[in-house]
Design an enzyme around this catalytic site. Sequence first.
Site, PDB file in Angstrom:
ATOM      1  N   LYS A 173      19.473  55.819 -15.548  1.00  0.00           N
ATOM      2  CA  LYS A 173      20.583  55.419 -14.806  1.00  0.00           C
ATOM      3  C   LYS A 173      22.068  55.623 -15.184  1.00  0.00           C
ATOM      4  CE  LYS A 173      18.804  51.295 -15.441  1.00  0.00           C
ATOM      5  NZ  LYS A 173      18.453  50.044 -15.397  1.00  0.00           N
ATOM      6  N   THR A 215      28.295  44.026  -9.285  1.00  0.00           N
ATOM      7  CA  THR A 215      26.984  45.001  -9.476  1.00  0.00           C
ATOM      8  C   THR A 215      26.181  44.075 -10.535  1.00  0.00           C
ATOM      9  OG1 THR A 215      28.265  46.047 -11.166  1.00  0.00           O
ATOM     10  CG2 THR A 215      28.158  47.190  -8.992  1.00  0.00           C
ATOM     11  N   GLY A 217      22.974  42.568 -11.569  1.00  0.00           N
ATOM     12  CA  GLY A 217      21.585  42.791 -11.023  1.00  0.00           C
ATOM     13  C   GLY A 217      21.286  44.320 -10.437  1.00  0.00           C
ATOM     14  N   THR A 218      22.081  45.376 -10.704  1.00  0.00           N
ATOM     15  CA  THR A 218      21.888  46.620 -10.091  1.00  0.00           C
ATOM     16  C   THR A 218      20.548  47.377 -10.840  1.00  0.00           C
ATOM     17  OG1 THR A 218      23.511  47.512 -11.501  1.00  0.00           O
ATOM     18  CG2 THR A 218      23.958  47.225  -9.157  1.00  0.00           C
ATOM     19  N   GLY A 219      20.414  47.039 -12.085  1.00  0.00           N
ATOM     20  CA  GLY A 219      19.072  47.522 -12.644  1.00  0.00           C
ATOM     21  C   GLY A 219      18.140  46.833 -12.294  1.00  0.00           C
ATOM     22  N   CYS A 220      17.904  45.592 -12.122  1.00  0.00           N
ATOM     23  CA  CYS A 220      16.678  44.909 -11.858  1.00  0.00           C
ATOM     24  C   CYS A 220      16.423  45.173 -10.275  1.00  0.00           C
ATOM     25  CB  CYS A 220      16.984  43.355 -11.683  1.00  0.00           C
ATOM     26  SG  CYS A 220      17.472  42.646 -13.500  1.00  0.00           S
TER      27      CYS A 220
HETATM   28  N1  LIG Z   1      29.580  50.817  -8.470  1.00  0.00           N
HETATM   29  C1  LIG Z   1      28.475  51.388  -8.151  1.00  0.00           C
HETATM   30  N2  LIG Z   1      27.960  52.185  -7.031  1.00  0.00           N
HETATM   31  C2  LIG Z   1      26.932  52.835  -6.560  1.00  0.00           C
HETATM   32  N3  LIG Z   1      25.958  52.665  -7.559  1.00  0.00           N
HETATM   33  C3  LIG Z   1      25.892  52.160  -8.579  1.00  0.00           C
HETATM   34  C4  LIG Z   1      27.354  51.596  -9.190  1.00  0.00           C
HETATM   35  N4  LIG Z   1      27.229  50.702 -10.384  1.00  0.00           N
HETATM   36  C5  LIG Z   1      25.752  51.140 -10.659  1.00  0.00           C
HETATM   37  N5  LIG Z   1      25.358  51.951  -9.776  1.00  0.00           N
HETATM   38  C6  LIG Z   1      23.863  52.232  -9.876  1.00  0.00           C
HETATM   39  O1  LIG Z   1      23.037  51.291 -10.083  1.00  0.00           O
HETATM   40  C7  LIG Z   1      21.822  51.455 -10.680  1.00  0.00           C
HETATM   41  C8  LIG Z   1      21.837  50.572 -11.901  1.00  0.00           C
HETATM   42  O2  LIG Z   1      22.764  51.196 -12.730  1.00  0.00           O
HETATM   43  P1  LIG Z   1      23.144  50.764 -14.048  1.00  0.00           P
HETATM   44  O3  LIG Z   1      23.522  52.073 -15.038  1.00  0.00           O
HETATM   45  O4  LIG Z   1      24.527  50.170 -13.848  1.00  0.00           O
HETATM   46  O5  LIG Z   1      21.927  49.779 -14.930  1.00  0.00           O
HETATM   47  P2  LIG Z   1      21.812  48.590 -15.727  1.00  0.00           P
HETATM   48  O6  LIG Z   1      22.982  48.534 -16.484  1.00  0.00           O
HETATM   49  O7  LIG Z   1      20.509  48.391 -15.875  1.00  0.00           O
HETATM   50  O8  LIG Z   1      22.366  47.377 -14.611  1.00  0.00           O
HETATM   51  P3  LIG Z   1      22.634  45.940 -14.722  1.00  0.00           P
HETATM   52  O9  LIG Z   1      23.949  45.925 -14.540  1.00  0.00           O
HETATM   53  O10 LIG Z   1      21.823  45.309 -13.694  1.00  0.00           O
HETATM   54  O11 LIG Z   1      22.114  45.640 -16.301  1.00  0.00           O
HETATM   55  C9  LIG Z   1      21.827  52.885 -10.817  1.00  0.00           C
HETATM   56  O12 LIG Z   1      21.199  53.582  -9.856  1.00  0.00           O
HETATM   57  C10 LIG Z   1      23.395  53.045 -10.600  1.00  0.00           C
HETATM   58  O13 LIG Z   1      23.503  54.672 -10.404  1.00  0.00           O
HETATM   59  C1  LIG Z   2      17.323  37.498 -16.610  1.00  0.00           C
HETATM   60  C2  LIG Z   2      17.916  38.706 -16.582  1.00  0.00           C
HETATM   61  N1  LIG Z   2      17.168  39.828 -16.546  1.00  0.00           N
HETATM   62  C3  LIG Z   2      18.090  41.215 -16.685  1.00  0.00           C
HETATM   63  C4  LIG Z   2      19.414  41.113 -16.597  1.00  0.00           C
HETATM   64  C5  LIG Z   2      20.199  42.486 -16.772  1.00  0.00           C
HETATM   65  O1  LIG Z   2      20.640  42.670 -15.504  1.00  0.00           O
HETATM   66  C6  LIG Z   2      19.868  39.926 -16.551  1.00  0.00           C
HETATM   67  N2  LIG Z   2      21.418  39.835 -16.562  1.00  0.00           N
HETATM   68  N3  LIG Z   2      19.244  38.679 -16.710  1.00  0.00           N
END
Ligand SMILES: Nc1ncnc2c1ncn2[C@@H]1O[C@H](COP(=O)(O)OP(=O)(O)OP(=O)(O)O)[C@@H](O)[C@H]1O
Ligand SMILES: Cc1ncc(CO)c(N)n1
Length: 275
Positions: A173, A215, A217-220
């Site tokens: 990502k 943003t 929770g985007t990864g989850c």
């Molecule tokens: N501002 C944004 N606009 C559009 N897409 C985004 C944005 N920020 C993140 N993404 C997308 O969100 C998804 C998760 O990306 P990211 O690399 O932030 O993951 P993460 O760090 O695991 O997330 P989290 O913040 O939930 O831990 C990917 O598809 C990324 O391209």
């Molecule tokens: C419980 C939990 N899982 C995953 C993440 C990563 O986004 C978080 N902040 N909290």
Amino acid sequence: MKTVLTIAGSDSSGGAGIQADLKTMTELGTFGMSAITAITAQNTCGVNAVLALPCDMISAQIDAVCDDIFPDAVKIGMLANSQIVECVAASIKKNAMKNIVLDPVMVSTSGHRLLDDDASDALINVLMPLADIITPNIPEAECLAGMKIASKADMIKAAGIIAGSFDGAVLIKGGHLANTGANCIEDSTNVAADLLYHGGQTQWFEAEFVDNPNTHGTGCTLSSAIASELAKGADMPEAVRKAKAYLTGAIKAGLNLGKGRGPLNHAWQNTISDC
Ligand SMILES: Nc1ncnc2c1ncn2[C@@H]1O[C@H](COP(=O)(O)OP(=O)(O)OP(=O)(O)O)[C@@H](O)[C@H]1O
Ligand SMILES: Cc1ncc(CO)c(N)n1
């Protein structure tokens, strides 16, 4: 109805973890079920406390679900420590679960460790081989590949290294590279670009980079959406494409909750059709 199990941590603020997973599954038309690995006291500003649950309780939740409503797909998120990584891997094998999406959650965006330092080896050697797809962000991919990632070319190299150690797909990502100039496409539009390495092929999934600080929770959300689409029968590239479209809509529709990095708007599809 297709069913999806999330094995992950609870986020008290509802933006990430189990709560984000269940909202995503519901919005994508699947029936979400959960096995909680850890309880976090967190909000949009950060993580205040973490309680990892005992392994026998985690295995018992997974067995209870599998004995009754066998999931069509599984999303794995926060695992907290190496004992939990091992017990989740054992439960997955024992129950012969399929369509496994592994989000290798290591550190929250606010900088709090969600997986012990010494658990990476178990994650790589014991759990990763069971996954159909692993979805690291840039820092997680750096840890798994053992290299720095500062460009799209680095993402391709790292994905190849990670994919070399197991049979599944890798989705790196690019959210942490977006808006840094590193992944700008030629017309200089800034994009949120993720790289899928699948069956020896690489494929970019690019979406508009939304200028919205909310943003959390985007990864989850992305990993749960991929699991939901796999449960409904999509192949891997199609599942990633649909999941990213859902995620981008939820970031764009924006809620403005909390004092820090706020959650996504999971109900964005309903909001649009109501207008
Ligand atoms: N501002 C944004 N606009 C559009 N897409 C985004 C944005 N920020 C993140 N993404 C997308 O969100 C998804 C998760 O990306 P990211 O690399 O932030 O993951 P993460 O760090 O695991 O997330 P989290 O913040 O939930 O831990 C990917 O598809 C990324 O391209
Ligand atoms: C419980 C939990 N899982 C995953 C993440 C990563 O986004 C978080 N902040 N909290």
